[in-house]
Scaffold this motif. Structure first.
Motif: not given
Length: 132
Positions: A88-107
């Motif tokens: 979850i912490i790594m997901f939040l870091a990725a979400l913040l660094s990618d500015k919202g362009a995260v593939n939810i299925r992958t996560y």
């Protein structure tokens, strides 16, 4: 809740925090090493997703085994919880660094795999601890 329940809960929170912090520090160190190697060796960028996943697996294993060795019981459960919180912490870091362009299925797949890896690492931690 009694005093002993509060003490147990604060002990678990402290151990979880230390384990996750150690996992994050290991992740940062390994990413730094891989970045340095990639800079000097001209590694193709297509390998970075795989390398990042391997680094996360190593960090989850380390954090789960460390946490379970300190707790000493229910390794699968504590390992899975440590892996879940770390993910979850790594997901939040990725979400913040990618500015919202995260593939939810992958996560979602990463979360499930992380929980399984954490549970297995917790079991390994219990085996390493042995029966004192």
């Amino acid at each position: 809740m009694s005093k002993t329940d509060n003490q147990k809960e604060s002990k678990f929170v402290s151990i979880y925090a230390k384990a996750i912090l150690r996992g994050i520090i290991l992740t940062l160190i390994l990413i730094f090493v891989v970045t340095a190697i990639a800079y000097f060796a001209q590694i193709d960028e297509s390998y970075f997703r795989t390398i990042t996943w391997i680094i996360n697996i190593i960090a989850i294993c380390y954090a789960a085994i460390y946490g379970v060795l300190k707790i000493g019981k229910k390794g699968y459960l504590h390992g899975a919880l440590i892996a879940l919180i770390y993910s979850i912490i790594m997901f939040l870091a990725a979400l913040l660094s990618d500015k919202g362009a995260v593939n939810i299925r992958t996560y979602i797949v990463i979360f499930i795999a992380s929980i399984i890896i954490g549970a297995l690492s917790g079991m390994i931690g219990m085996v390493l601890k042995g029966n004192d």
